[in-house]
Design an enzyme around this catalytic site. Structure first.
Site, PDB file in Angstrom:
ATOM      1  CB  VAL A 121      -0.963   0.036   1.209  1.00 52.64           C
ATOM      2  CG1 VAL A 121      -1.981  -1.087   1.117  1.00 52.64           C
ATOM      3  CG2 VAL A 121      -0.202  -0.015   2.534  1.00 52.64           C
TER       4      VAL A 121
ATOM      5  NE  ARG B 212       3.034   7.096  -4.164  1.00 54.52           N
ATOM      6  CZ  ARG B 212       1.942   7.243  -3.418  1.00 54.52           C
ATOM      7  NH1 ARG B 212       1.367   6.190  -2.874  1.00 54.52           N
ATOM      8  NH2 ARG B 212       1.427   8.447  -3.209  1.00 54.52           N
TER       9      ARG B 212
ATOM     10  CG  ASP C  48      -4.160   0.480  -3.480  1.00 57.35           C
ATOM     11  OD1 ASP C  48      -5.167   0.299  -4.192  1.00 57.35           O
ATOM     12  OD2 ASP C  48      -3.880   1.585  -2.975  1.00 57.35           O
TER      13      ASP C  48
ATOM     14  CD  GLU D  95      -0.099   3.422  -9.354  1.00 57.35           C
ATOM     15  OE1 GLU D  95      -0.690   4.516  -9.215  1.00 57.35           O
ATOM     16  OE2 GLU D  95       0.253   2.726  -8.388  1.00 57.35           O
TER      17      GLU D  95
ATOM     18  CG  HIS E 269      -2.781   4.336  -6.248  1.00 51.61           C
ATOM     19  ND1 HIS E 269      -1.536   4.724  -6.674  1.00 51.61           N
ATOM     20  CD2 HIS E 269      -2.896   4.824  -4.990  1.00 51.61           C
ATOM     21  CE1 HIS E 269      -0.928   5.419  -5.723  1.00 51.61           C
ATOM     22  NE2 HIS E 269      -1.741   5.488  -4.685  1.00 51.61           N
TER      23      HIS E 269
ATOM     24  CB  ALA F 130      -5.613   5.910   0.317  1.00 50.50           C
TER      25      ALA F 130
END
Length: 355
Positions: free
Chosen positions: A266, A268, A292, A297, A316, A319
């Site tokens: 979670v 980078r 995640d 990306e 991603h 959060a």
């Protein structure tokens, strides 16, 4: 200490989409602060805490001029202009009295680096992140990843899709009494540790500045990571992407893990060598990976991670929560009080190392 300033000269501009009730929370911090907010100039949110807003939104030339004039009047910005590195670069050049920008992201260092601004320019104002605001949802997602790995949910989903009832019953792994290693014992890591301990896990981890932490069995720096991994049943990475963390999880580190380790990321994506992770998944060192974040990306269509039977891909979004805008606003209000009182702002982005 920061330079103190009289509040009657402080103007804050809201640079990103934000609900009016949260803007009122900012106005309420100090009666002498001016808050500039024009929702007509901000793109509508597509979902809660959509800080960039609808990408199809376009300002008219007149609106564009008003937007930048508003931002250039402020000493403090709530959000990067247009929620982009390019917007940060532009405001740094056009607003000579800019003192502080509060970023929406916890890992805003990457965007600051991507702005291309030199260290001298970045030292003229401060950038704070929303680190900590995302700790509860990220910690919950980390627990979700651990539980999915230990309880074999990926295999169950495949069997269910095939309507297959196995003749031999396969046991799941007990979370209680197992060992978790967390890389990065900051706010996210410590909240993850709290939840893990509530599930009965023993927790160790890494921290840049090694110190004893209550409830954590062993704390090392990243040089001691391999030693911790030998006894880990699960590993959660919360580390940001910096030159010092790039591909920290390489082939040697995955080889140091116990066979069957569950891996959750979670932090980078650049912290993980994805080819090494795929090899670890295929040779059994990693039994399940809940990811995640990724090195690139959106995750490229041709990435083997998409279809790997032992990988859960999250875009991603772990959060995000419906409470995010309120939580970030509350964090900003707390920081604003500190700023007005001449205190040291927390969660500053390092203008040299970008974390």
């Amino acid at each position: 200490m920061m330079n103190t300033m009289t509040t009657d000269e402080l103007t804050i501009a809201i640079a990103v989409p934000l609900e009016a009730e949260h803007v009122e929370l900012i106005r309420a911090v100090d009666p002498s602060v001016t808050v500039l907010y024009d929702p007509e100039l901000l793109p509508p949110e597509r979902f809660p805490a959509d800080h960039a807003g609808d990408p199809h939104f376009k300002r008219t030339p007149e609106q564009e001029e008003r937007y930048w004039a508003m931002l250039n009047r402020a000493q403090v910005l709530y959000g990067f202009p247009n929620e982009s590195p390019a917007g940060l670069a532009r405001i740094a050049g056009s607003n000579p009295h800019l003192q502080w920008i509060h970023a929406m992201a916890a890992g805003a260092g990457g965007a600051v680096k991507a702005s291309g601004l030199d260290t001298e320019t970045l030292q003229k104002f401060r950038v704070t992140t929303s680190a900590g605001v995302h700790a509860p949802p990220l910690a919950e997602f980390s627990a979700f990843g651990i539980l999915n790995g230990f309880k074999r949910s990926a295999e169950m989903a495949q069997d269910q899709a095939a309507k297959f009832w196995p003749e031999l019953r396969t046991p799941t792994k007990l979370v209680n009494g197992s060992t978790l290693v967390i890389t990065g014992l900051g706010e996210i890591g410590l909240e993850t540790a709290r939840i893990a301990r509530a599930l009965g896990m023993k927790v160790s981890g890494t921290k840049r500045n090694v110190e004893a932490i209550e409830g954590i069995d062993e704390v090392t720096d990243n040089d001691g990571l391999a030693g911790l991994l030998a006894n880990a049943d699960a590993v959660v990475n919360t580390l940001p992407g910096t030159p010092y963390t790039e591909k920290l999880f390489n082939a040697a580190v995955f080889s140091a893990m116990k066979p069957g380790t569950v891996f959750v990321n979670v932090g980078r994506g650049t912290v993980v060598d994805e080819e090494a992770l795929l090899e670890a998944l295929d040779n059994g060192q990693v039994s399940f990976a809940c990811l995640d974040v990724f090195a690139v990306e959106p995750l490229p269509q041709d990435s083997p991670l998409w279809n790997h039977p032992k990988v859960l891909v999250s875009p991603h979004t772990s959060a995000l929560s419906t409470a995010e805008n309120r939580l970030i606003t509350e964090r900003f209000c707390s920081n604003l009080r500190t700023f007005l009182d001449g205190g040291e702002l927390p969660h500053l982005v390092d203008p040299v190392h970008f974390y």
